[in-house]
Design an enzyme around this catalytic site. Structure first.
Site, PDB file in Angstrom:
ATOM      1  N   THR A 253       0.819  -1.211   0.000  1.00 24.25           N
ATOM      2  CA  THR A 253       0.000   0.000   0.000  1.00 24.25           C
ATOM      3  C   THR A 253       0.855   1.264   0.000  1.00 24.25           C
ATOM      4  O   THR A 253       2.000   1.256   0.482  1.00 24.25           O
ATOM      5  CB  THR A 253      -0.897  -0.004   1.260  1.00 24.25           C
ATOM      6  OG1 THR A 253      -1.503   1.266   1.415  1.00 24.25           O
ATOM      7  CG2 THR A 253      -0.098  -0.298   2.531  1.00 24.25           C
ATOM      8  N   ASP A 254       0.279   2.364  -0.473  1.00 27.27           N
ATOM      9  CA  ASP A 254       0.979   3.655  -0.410  1.00 27.27           C
ATOM     10  C   ASP A 254       1.094   4.167   1.031  1.00 27.27           C
ATOM     11  O   ASP A 254       1.864   5.086   1.307  1.00 27.27           O
ATOM     12  CB  ASP A 254       0.286   4.704  -1.302  1.00 27.27           C
ATOM     13  CG  ASP A 254      -1.158   4.989  -0.926  1.00 27.27           C
ATOM     14  OD1 ASP A 254      -1.694   4.324  -0.017  1.00 27.27           O
ATOM     15  OD2 ASP A 254      -1.760   5.896  -1.550  1.00 27.27           O
ATOM     16  N   GLU A 255       0.319   3.558   1.953  1.00 28.63           N
ATOM     17  CA  GLU A 255       0.297   4.077   3.328  1.00 28.63           C
ATOM     18  C   GLU A 255       1.634   3.885   4.042  1.00 28.63           C
ATOM     19  O   GLU A 255       1.895   4.527   5.052  1.00 28.63           O
ATOM     20  CB  GLU A 255      -0.860   3.432   4.113  1.00 28.63           C
ATOM     21  CG  GLU A 255      -2.186   3.653   3.406  1.00 28.63           C
ATOM     22  CD  GLU A 255      -3.429   3.295   4.212  1.00 28.63           C
ATOM     23  OE1 GLU A 255      -3.367   3.292   5.440  1.00 28.63           O
ATOM     24  OE2 GLU A 255      -4.466   3.024   3.571  1.00 28.63           O
TER      25      GLU A 255
ATOM     26  N   TYR B 276      -1.732  -0.620  10.942  1.00 30.11           N
ATOM     27  CA  TYR B 276      -1.873  -1.265   9.626  1.00 30.11           C
ATOM     28  C   TYR B 276      -0.673  -0.945   8.739  1.00 30.11           C
ATOM     29  O   TYR B 276       0.003  -1.857   8.229  1.00 30.11           O
ATOM     30  CB  TYR B 276      -3.171  -0.815   8.935  1.00 30.11           C
ATOM     31  CG  TYR B 276      -3.208  -1.127   7.451  1.00 30.11           C
ATOM     32  CD1 TYR B 276      -3.185  -2.440   6.992  1.00 30.11           C
ATOM     33  CD2 TYR B 276      -3.242  -0.097   6.494  1.00 30.11           C
ATOM     34  CE1 TYR B 276      -3.204  -2.734   5.619  1.00 30.11           C
ATOM     35  CE2 TYR B 276      -3.266  -0.382   5.134  1.00 30.11           C
ATOM     36  CZ  TYR B 276      -3.241  -1.699   4.702  1.00 30.11           C
ATOM     37  OH  TYR B 276      -3.255  -1.973   3.357  1.00 30.11           O
TER      38      TYR B 276
ATOM     39  N   LYS C  38       2.345  -3.366   7.220  1.00 22.42           N
ATOM     40  CA  LYS C  38       2.605  -3.536   5.784  1.00 22.42           C
ATOM     41  C   LYS C  38       4.047  -3.113   5.454  1.00 22.42           C
ATOM     42  O   LYS C  38       4.721  -3.765   4.665  1.00 22.42           O
ATOM     43  CB  LYS C  38       1.609  -2.720   4.937  1.00 22.42           C
ATOM     44  CG  LYS C  38       0.182  -3.222   4.951  1.00 22.42           C
ATOM     45  CD  LYS C  38      -0.005  -4.604   4.338  1.00 22.42           C
ATOM     46  CE  LYS C  38       0.218  -4.656   2.849  1.00 22.42           C
ATOM     47  NZ  LYS C  38      -0.139  -5.994   2.292  1.00 22.42           N
TER      48      LYS C  38
HETATM   49  P1  NAD Z   1      -9.421  -7.526   2.109  1.00 21.43           P
HETATM   50  O1  NAD Z   1      -9.409  -7.259   3.594  1.00 21.43           O
HETATM   51  O2  NAD Z   1     -10.655  -7.264   1.331  1.00 21.43           O
HETATM   52  O3  NAD Z   1      -9.028  -9.053   1.860  1.00 21.43           O
HETATM   53  C1  NAD Z   1      -8.007  -9.692   2.547  1.00 21.43           C
HETATM   54  C2  NAD Z   1      -8.128 -11.189   2.283  1.00 21.43           C
HETATM   55  O4  NAD Z   1      -7.043 -11.831   2.960  1.00 21.43           O
HETATM   56  C3  NAD Z   1      -9.412 -11.816   2.807  1.00 21.43           C
HETATM   57  O5  NAD Z   1      -9.966 -12.678   1.847  1.00 21.43           O
HETATM   58  C4  NAD Z   1      -8.962 -12.587   4.044  1.00 21.43           C
HETATM   59  O6  NAD Z   1      -9.760 -13.732   4.310  1.00 21.43           O
HETATM   60  C5  NAD Z   1      -7.538 -12.962   3.665  1.00 21.43           C
HETATM   61  N1  NAD Z   1      -6.689 -13.191   4.848  1.00 21.43           N
HETATM   62  C6  NAD Z   1      -6.554 -12.393   5.940  1.00 21.43           C
HETATM   63  N2  NAD Z   1      -5.714 -12.945   6.828  1.00 21.43           N
HETATM   64  C7  NAD Z   1      -5.305 -14.117   6.269  1.00 21.43           C
HETATM   65  C8  NAD Z   1      -4.411 -15.145   6.702  1.00 21.43           C
HETATM   66  N3  NAD Z   1      -3.792 -15.083   7.894  1.00 21.43           N
HETATM   67  N4  NAD Z   1      -4.193 -16.188   5.877  1.00 21.43           N
HETATM   68  C9  NAD Z   1      -4.817 -16.266   4.674  1.00 21.43           C
HETATM   69  N5  NAD Z   1      -5.686 -15.354   4.240  1.00 21.43           N
HETATM   70  C10 NAD Z   1      -5.917 -14.284   5.018  1.00 21.43           C
HETATM   71  O7  NAD Z   1      -8.182  -6.702   1.548  1.00 21.43           O
HETATM   72  P2  NAD Z   1      -8.019  -5.997   0.122  1.00 21.43           P
HETATM   73  O8  NAD Z   1      -8.567  -4.623   0.207  1.00 21.43           O
HETATM   74  O9  NAD Z   1      -8.462  -6.911  -0.950  1.00 21.43           O
HETATM   75  O10 NAD Z   1      -6.432  -5.842   0.078  1.00 21.43           O
HETATM   76  C11 NAD Z   1      -5.625  -6.875  -0.485  1.00 21.43           C
HETATM   77  C12 NAD Z   1      -4.170  -6.480  -0.389  1.00 21.43           C
HETATM   78  O11 NAD Z   1      -3.936  -5.252  -1.065  1.00 21.43           O
HETATM   79  C13 NAD Z   1      -3.698  -6.256   1.054  1.00 21.43           C
HETATM   80  O12 NAD Z   1      -2.399  -6.784   1.178  1.00 21.43           O
HETATM   81  C14 NAD Z   1      -3.705  -4.758   1.220  1.00 21.43           C
HETATM   82  O13 NAD Z   1      -2.746  -4.349   2.176  1.00 21.43           O
HETATM   83  C15 NAD Z   1      -3.331  -4.300  -0.180  1.00 21.43           C
HETATM   84  N6  NAD Z   1      -3.844  -2.981  -0.580  1.00 21.43           N
HETATM   85  C16 NAD Z   1      -5.161  -2.646  -0.424  1.00 21.43           C
HETATM   86  C17 NAD Z   1      -5.629  -1.410  -0.853  1.00 21.43           C
HETATM   87  C18 NAD Z   1      -7.094  -1.045  -0.726  1.00 21.43           C
HETATM   88  O14 NAD Z   1      -7.461   0.088  -1.055  1.00 21.43           O
HETATM   89  N7  NAD Z   1      -7.983  -1.933  -0.325  1.00 21.43           N
HETATM   90  C19 NAD Z   1      -4.749  -0.504  -1.423  1.00 21.43           C
HETATM   91  C20 NAD Z   1      -3.410  -0.864  -1.575  1.00 21.43           C
HETATM   92  C21 NAD Z   1      -2.983  -2.109  -1.158  1.00 21.43           C
HETATM   93  P1  TYD Z   2     -10.781   3.828   4.367  1.00 27.97           P
HETATM   94  O1  TYD Z   2     -11.750   3.422   3.309  1.00 27.97           O
HETATM   95  O2  TYD Z   2     -10.871   3.188   5.710  1.00 27.97           O
HETATM   96  O3  TYD Z   2      -9.325   3.677   3.748  1.00 27.97           O
HETATM   97  P2  TYD Z   2      -7.876   4.204   4.316  1.00 27.97           P
HETATM   98  O4  TYD Z   2      -8.005   4.533   5.751  1.00 27.97           O
HETATM   99  O5  TYD Z   2      -7.030   3.000   4.080  1.00 27.97           O
HETATM  100  O6  TYD Z   2      -7.523   5.368   3.452  1.00 27.97           O
HETATM  101  O7  TYD Z   2     -10.926   5.392   4.586  1.00 27.97           O
HETATM  102  C1  TYD Z   2     -10.776   6.308   3.508  1.00 27.97           C
HETATM  103  C2  TYD Z   2     -10.836   7.705   4.101  1.00 27.97           C
HETATM  104  O8  TYD Z   2     -12.165   7.930   4.587  1.00 27.97           O
HETATM  105  C3  TYD Z   2      -9.925   7.898   5.294  1.00 27.97           C
HETATM  106  O9  TYD Z   2      -9.398   9.229   5.264  1.00 27.97           O
HETATM  107  C4  TYD Z   2     -10.838   7.732   6.500  1.00 27.97           C
HETATM  108  C5  TYD Z   2     -12.168   8.246   5.981  1.00 27.97           C
HETATM  109  N1  TYD Z   2     -13.386   7.611   6.548  1.00 27.97           N
HETATM  110  C6  TYD Z   2     -14.428   8.420   7.008  1.00 27.97           C
HETATM  111  O10 TYD Z   2     -14.362   9.657   6.961  1.00 27.97           O
HETATM  112  N2  TYD Z   2     -15.554   7.803   7.499  1.00 27.97           N
HETATM  113  C7  TYD Z   2     -15.669   6.449   7.572  1.00 27.97           C
HETATM  114  O11 TYD Z   2     -16.701   5.944   8.075  1.00 27.97           O
HETATM  115  C8  TYD Z   2     -14.580   5.637   7.089  1.00 27.97           C
HETATM  116  C9  TYD Z   2     -14.666   4.122   7.147  1.00 27.97           C
HETATM  117  C10 TYD Z   2     -13.463   6.264   6.576  1.00 27.97           C
END
Ligand code: NAD
Ligand code: TYD
Length: 350
Positions: A133-135, A158, A162
């Protein structure tokens, strides 16, 4: 190609598997523990394909992971399994350390063992691809963008977990010569997004007539990328990225949270009008502890080296996403009723 996708029952992992089954001739094994965020319904569109299989497995389970490697014999692994929600990392940080740090280290350990036994021609194509992630780069002020060279400065449990997993992956690449690839992506949105995250939470709360919670002043900025654009980038990096390299992935779509929520309301006002605008449900609530102000990605390396750029404009992707939630209550209703109803997470102070 035989591909292991970890976390393939989650939001991005399932989009990736749908992409691989529909657009390539790969055979895919989905390795997922099925936590609260994992949902096999996310794979309904492709789960009858003979090129798809699912194994329930925790990435921390060394015996089972080794067994899966030796029986499936993957050509590559795309690692997405993680705890992914910042608010939950404030409530229960140790699960993030367990899965994201220890789980990734276990996967690297098992992958290296498998890789070392491969014949040379198989070694040449094998990749351990880590999805991050960019975070990890921390928080920006009004100016600037995260580049691949930006120093790490994670600020939530988080992002710290990561960042730690990214360091593990680079260490295995450097020390053991495991061919690793990394990418750091901005906020994704799209279909099958678990409704704890901002966009799906707002859509479903709006439809339920509930408050639309905005943390703080709503002026935090995220760079939004449609999930299908991310899936395409990941496969491009897997096949054509240079081992040891990192690629930033972004949507070129910076918006404040308030802008995002207002856009959701506008689309809903149009598609499912009611007497008052959905924007009347907007409620400002206490800020997230340690809330990162702004994320913005410079994805020029990916464009320059691998010719990838986002194809979906934020306005189009958001409209498609709202429509998807309107058309697919079979998917979200059971989640909202049995799993997570939208209550506030990560207030801190416990
Ligand atoms: P998500 O929470 O929707 O899915 C995570 C999946 O991982 C789930 O299916 C869960 O069952 C599985 N999982 C969790 N713990 C596990 C374990 N111990 N063993 C096996 N499986 C396990 O997450 P997502 O949003 O699809 O993100 C996927 C990846 O991309 C993550 O690594 C996240 O850090 C990264 N990412 C997400 C975003 C975003 O905006 N959602 C952005 C950048 C990077
Ligand atoms: P989120 O979807 O949790 O992603 P991330 O924290 O990884 O960026 O949140 C996106 C943005 O929205 C973040 O600045 C937090 C804000 N947010 C709210 O304002 N209200 C909410 O109920 C949630 C879940 C997030």
């Amino acid at each position: 190609m035989k591909v292991i996708v970890t976390g393939g029952a989650g939001f991005i992992g399932s989009a990736l598997i749908r992409y691989l089954i529909k657009n390539t001739d790969c055979t895919v094994l989905n390795l997922d523990k099925l936590t609260y965020a994992g949902n096999t319904d996310n794979l309904k569109e492709i789960d009858d394909s003979p090129r798809y299989q699912f194994v329930q497995c925790d990435i921390c389970d060394e015996v089972k992971v080794r067994e899966i490697f030796s029986t499936f014999e993957p050509d590559t692994i795309m690692h997405l399994a993680a705890e992914s929600h910042v608010d939950r990392s404030i409530d229960a940080p140790l699960e993030f350390v367990r899965t994201n740090v220890l789980g990734t280290a276990n996967l690297l350990h098992c992958a290296l063992n498998y890789y070392q036994q491969l014949p040379e021609e198989k070694k040449a194509i094998f990749r351990f691809q880590h999805i991050s992630t960019d975070e990890v780069y921390g928080s920006l002020g009004k100016e600037g963008f995260f580049k691949e060279t930006t120093p790490y400065d994670p600020k939530s449990p988080y992002s710290a977990s990561k960042a730690s997993s990214d360091h593990m992956v680079r260490a295995w690449g450097h020390t053991f010569k495991l061919p690793v690839l990394l990418s750091n992506c901005s906020n994704n949105y799209g279909p099958y997004h678990f409704p704890e995250k901002l966009i799906p939470l707002i859509i479903l709360n709006a439809l339920d007539g509930k408050p639309l919670p905005i943390y703080g002043k709503g002026d935090n900025v995220r760079d939004w990328l449609f999930v299908e654009d991310h899936a395409r980038a990941l496969w491009q990096i897997n096949r054509n990225g240079k081992p040891g390299e990192t690629y930033n992935i972004g949507g070129n779509s910076e918006r404040t949270n308030l802008e995002v929520v207002e856009s959701c309301c506008k689309i809903l006002d149009e598609l499912v009008p009611k007497a008052e605008s959905y924007s009347k449900q907007i409620t400002f609530v206490a800020d997230r502890p340690g809330h990162d102000q702004r994320y913005a990605i410079d994805a020029s390396k990916l464009k320059r080296e691998l010719n990838w750029e986002p194809l979906t404009r934020f306005e189009d992707g958001l409209r498609a996403t709202v429509k998807w939630y309107l058309d697919n209550d079979w998917w979200w209703r059971p989640i909202r009723e049995k799993n997570y109803a939208g209550e506030r997470l990560g207030k801190g102070g416990k």
